[in-house]
Design a protein around this motif. Sequence first.
Motif, PDB file in Angstrom:
ATOM      1  N   LEU A 319      37.238  58.380  15.770  1.00 22.97           N
ATOM      2  CA  LEU A 319      36.645  58.256  14.440  1.00 22.97           C
ATOM      3  C   LEU A 319      35.244  57.658  14.542  1.00 22.97           C
ATOM      4  CD1 LEU A 319      36.935  58.255  11.260  1.00 22.97           C
ATOM      5  CD2 LEU A 319      37.598  55.854  11.522  1.00 22.97           C
ATOM      6  N   LYS A 320      34.299  58.300  13.862  1.00 23.75           N
ATOM      7  CA  LYS A 320      32.974  57.707  13.664  1.00 23.75           C
ATOM      8  C   LYS A 320      32.941  57.216  12.236  1.00 23.75           C
ATOM      9  CE  LYS A 320      31.606  58.991  17.688  1.00 23.75           C
ATOM     10  NZ  LYS A 320      31.535  57.933  18.702  1.00 23.75           N
ATOM     11  N   PHE A 321      32.655  55.942  12.058  1.00 17.82           N
ATOM     12  CA  PHE A 321      32.734  55.357  10.729  1.00 17.82           C
ATOM     13  C   PHE A 321      31.482  54.531  10.436  1.00 17.82           C
ATOM     14  CE2 PHE A 321      34.039  51.816   7.930  1.00 17.82           C
ATOM     15  CZ  PHE A 321      34.355  52.576   6.815  1.00 17.82           C
ATOM     16  N   SER A 322      30.931  54.698   9.259  1.00 19.13           N
ATOM     17  CA  SER A 322      29.805  53.848   8.849  1.00 19.13           C
ATOM     18  C   SER A 322      29.981  53.462   7.385  1.00 19.13           C
ATOM     19  CB  SER A 322      28.471  54.543   9.101  1.00 19.13           C
ATOM     20  OG  SER A 322      28.372  55.715   8.342  1.00 19.13           O
ATOM     21  N   PRO A 323      29.400  52.323   6.982  1.00 14.50           N
ATOM     22  CA  PRO A 323      29.691  51.728   5.681  1.00 14.50           C
ATOM     23  C   PRO A 323      28.826  52.279   4.552  1.00 14.50           C
ATOM     24  CG  PRO A 323      28.353  50.226   6.945  1.00 14.50           C
ATOM     25  CD  PRO A 323      28.571  51.437   7.815  1.00 14.50           C
TER      26      PRO A 323
ATOM     27  N   LEU B 126      19.551  54.934  13.382  1.00  6.94           N
ATOM     28  CA  LEU B 126      20.091  53.663  13.889  1.00  6.94           C
ATOM     29  C   LEU B 126      21.586  53.745  14.172  1.00  6.94           C
ATOM     30  CD1 LEU B 126      18.143  51.311  11.439  1.00  6.94           C
ATOM     31  CD2 LEU B 126      17.472  52.031  13.744  1.00  6.94           C
ATOM     32  N   TYR B 127      21.995  54.835  14.822  1.00 11.19           N
ATOM     33  CA  TYR B 127      23.412  55.026  15.135  1.00 11.19           C
ATOM     34  C   TYR B 127      23.987  53.849  15.922  1.00 11.19           C
ATOM     35  CZ  TYR B 127      27.567  56.560  17.600  1.00 11.19           C
ATOM     36  OH  TYR B 127      28.830  56.614  18.116  1.00 11.19           O
ATOM     37  N   ASP B 128      23.222  53.360  16.908  1.00 14.14           N
ATOM     38  CA  ASP B 128      23.764  52.280  17.748  1.00 14.14           C
ATOM     39  C   ASP B 128      24.143  51.060  16.902  1.00 14.14           C
ATOM     40  OD1 ASP B 128      23.426  53.877  19.966  1.00 14.14           O
ATOM     41  OD2 ASP B 128      21.518  52.992  20.557  1.00 14.14           O
ATOM     42  N   THR B 129      23.370  50.822  15.852  1.00  8.09           N
ATOM     43  CA  THR B 129      23.654  49.680  14.971  1.00  8.09           C
ATOM     44  C   THR B 129      24.950  49.888  14.193  1.00  8.09           C
ATOM     45  OG1 THR B 129      21.290  49.293  14.718  1.00  8.09           O
ATOM     46  CG2 THR B 129      22.720  48.312  13.054  1.00  8.09           C
ATOM     47  N   THR B 130      25.096  51.043  13.553  1.00 12.12           N
ATOM     48  CA  THR B 130      26.309  51.242  12.746  1.00 12.12           C
ATOM     49  C   THR B 130      27.537  51.400  13.646  1.00 12.12           C
ATOM     50  OG1 THR B 130      25.869  53.618  12.512  1.00 12.12           O
ATOM     51  CG2 THR B 130      25.062  52.187  10.762  1.00 12.12           C
ATOM     52  N   ALA B 131      27.355  51.921  14.857  1.00  9.44           N
ATOM     53  CA  ALA B 131      28.483  52.014  15.795  1.00  9.44           C
ATOM     54  C   ALA B 131      28.949  50.611  16.190  1.00  9.44           C
ATOM     55  CB  ALA B 131      28.081  52.823  17.031  1.00  9.44           C
ATOM     56  N   GLU B 132      27.997  49.700  16.332  1.00 10.92           N
ATOM     57  CA  GLU B 132      28.367  48.320  16.654  1.00 10.92           C
ATOM     58  C   GLU B 132      29.092  47.687  15.472  1.00 10.92           C
ATOM     59  OE1 GLU B 132      25.114  45.935  18.043  1.00 10.92           O
ATOM     60  OE2 GLU B 132      26.403  44.158  18.122  1.00 10.92           O
ATOM     61  N   TRP B 133      28.637  47.973  14.241  1.00  6.31           N
ATOM     62  CA  TRP B 133      29.347  47.464  13.058  1.00  6.31           C
ATOM     63  C   TRP B 133      30.799  47.947  13.072  1.00  6.31           C
ATOM     64  CZ3 TRP B 133      25.336  48.707   8.568  1.00  6.31           C
ATOM     65  CH2 TRP B 133      24.204  47.894   8.739  1.00  6.31           C
ATOM     66  N   GLN B 134      30.981  49.227  13.436  1.00  9.06           N
ATOM     67  CA  GLN B 134      32.359  49.745  13.476  1.00  9.06           C
ATOM     68  C   GLN B 134      33.188  48.986  14.515  1.00  9.06           C
ATOM     69  OE1 GLN B 134      32.818  53.955  14.334  1.00  9.06           O
ATOM     70  NE2 GLN B 134      35.048  53.859  14.131  1.00  9.06           N
ATOM     71  N   ARG B 135      32.619  48.801  15.716  1.00  8.30           N
ATOM     72  CA  ARG B 135      33.352  48.080  16.768  1.00  8.30           C
ATOM     73  C   ARG B 135      33.736  46.674  16.309  1.00  8.30           C
ATOM     74  NH1 ARG B 135      29.754  50.797  20.154  1.00  8.30           N
ATOM     75  NH2 ARG B 135      28.275  49.050  20.204  1.00  8.30           N
TER      76      ARG B 135
END
Lengths: 363, 363
Positions: A319-323, B126-135
């Motif tokens: 899953l790829k998830f963003s807020p 800024l994919y790396d940022t939102t991917a880190e938020w998901q993690r």
Amino acid sequence: MGDAPPQEHLVVVLPFRELTDIFEDIRDKFPSIRLTFIDPRSTDMSGPEVKDLWASATILSTLWDVPEIEEAPRLKLIQSIAAGVDGMIHRPIVANTDIIVASASGIHGPPIAEWVVMNWLVSSRLYDTTAEWQRNHNWNEDKNSLLDKIEDNVGKRVGILGYGSIGRQIARVSVAMGMKVLAYTFSPRDTPESRRDTGYIVPDTGDPDGTLPISWHSGSDKASLHAFLSQNLDHLLISVPLTTQTTKFIGAEEISILSKSCTRTTRRPYITNIARGKVIDQDALIASLKSRELGGAALDVADPEPLPKDHPLWEAPNLKFSPHVSGLGIEYMGRAFDVLKVNMRRLERGEELINVYRRKKGY
Amino acid sequence: MGDAPPQEHLVVVLPFRELTDIFEDIRDKFPSIRLTFIDPRSTDMSGPEVKDLWASATILSTLWDVPEIEEAPRLKLIQSIAAGVDGMIHRPIVANTDIIVASASGIHGPPIAEWVVMNWLVSSRLYDTTAEWQRNHNWNEDKNSLLDKIEDNVGKRVGILGYGSIGRQIARVSVAMGMKVLAYTFSPRDTPESRRDTGYIVPDTGDPDGTLPISWHSGSDKASLHAFLSQNLDHLLISVPLTTQTTKFIGAEEISILSKSCTRTTRRPYITNIARGKVIDQDALIASLKSRELGGAALDVADPEPLPKDHPLWEAPNLKFSPHVSGLGIEYMGRAFDVLKVNMRRLERGEELINVYRRKKGY
């Protein structure tokens, strides 16, 4: 000396800094207008000053702040800066009057299409893996293994549920990548006229004439939806507005139909939701990711929002998830006010407005 | 009983597992052909068996293994499965004979365009940022900060150096995203005929008629290149073959011209290299990323390859780097052999082949 027409008064109520350049441009293009900006974060919204503004307001640009019916007797147009007006439809001035309510639908196509395509590619091209190699200064451990895992989009079939401005821009990029687009709408679109996008379109984007899909499908019943999902789709994109009808529109049964009809041996279907979290049965989605019935999913929305820290969705596999960020970007406000400018000009000329909320349809 | 024409003998020398489905299809489509497969990893390439094969080979499909001139007297066509034949051009049988040498150019457009667009979007959104938020199960820390940082591609200008099959597919996706494409070629392309892509094209991709660029530019001198780079570009994409002329084609001076001519206040230009590492002066690139003269870069190639673990390129700021993987994917072999099949059919019919290496031009 004849009577001057009553002065238009545009009230902008937005919880952001003042948009100086944009407001200057509006004053420039509509020299006779009065424009007032208030930031609800630093304003007493029930105080006498705001009451005075409501009393003379003829046009309101807002995110969710609206007056009561009796407070704004001159109001003709409520122009939201959001794509959907679902946040305000239960307010009396929206539900129980004939004041025109318009959304900023149409401005979100380019950024959301970019978000969608980014997530498709990050998933299919194993970006996280090669990014980790870069962090580790690792030239090519397992490099040849990528040959068997990466797959591109040529010939892949994407079903787009809700062929509005966002769906159309995703279709445009999908076709450029070599994909086949199948469109689904609630009402039938059997004529060239009915396939046109009549809302706001960001220049050089979208599918204005509706010529990109290889086929069009429609229906508001389960059988029609199931028939659509049975067409060997590699991708399902959800871009329908949230209504009573679309709540839990995609559940376990729909995911099962989608997965079973997909004949590809190298991939399971991928679901993307950029609409609203409630359109999907989230528990069913998580289960189908765990069972590998689905190959992956990308969600920019959840139910509820914000998603609690301990919710299992965060850890669903593939899953790829963003807020809820897919529509963000520096172009947002300029485009949102472009819609307002189009509608102000049309109002001036007595023409039909664009992006008008249809109270009976619910979007 | 007349003389049968001498039997064609296709020798496939590839360091991979036997491509059963593909070979079956070739035998099916060319029933009179003899097809032999050898894997150089498990074969004595200077032994008598291979000598026998060379003696009767008329067509060779290869990655880099080629015979000596005198070993293969019947050879008519060397079909590489790589996009560039630069790995074999110094071998006598390529340099000193008239045997047709053809590349698999054209098959790499779709995967490489996906790799390029993925990296552009991962950087800008800024994919790396939102991917880190998901993690971290983090709904939206600093979410509003994204509004000011993310920028989409509508109206952005991309200069494509080398408008071949890869550049064309990138152009196709760029235009779909709302971008403006400016094409640069070494020879002038002033007529519709000269703008066509005459090589192999993956169906439903590319720019077969060369109609996508808003302008065409050309020249083999520095002044022409500099004029091209002075056109307020947001993106520079490098997709030229490596030749003497294109070695260090983009150096400090070129980067400076590119950066100075870009009037955008929110972004500095972004360079993407999917050609060969040596086309860029790598030290100049690293310096310009550090100085923020460039806003970012995406490289799938380096000089040297493999890039040593302690090389400063790994840590250059705002760089997306991967180890020459952009063309990989499960479609690779099928498409590479599609080119061979096209050329075998054309050979049979006495027609001009596609993707032929021009010894004088060097690509």
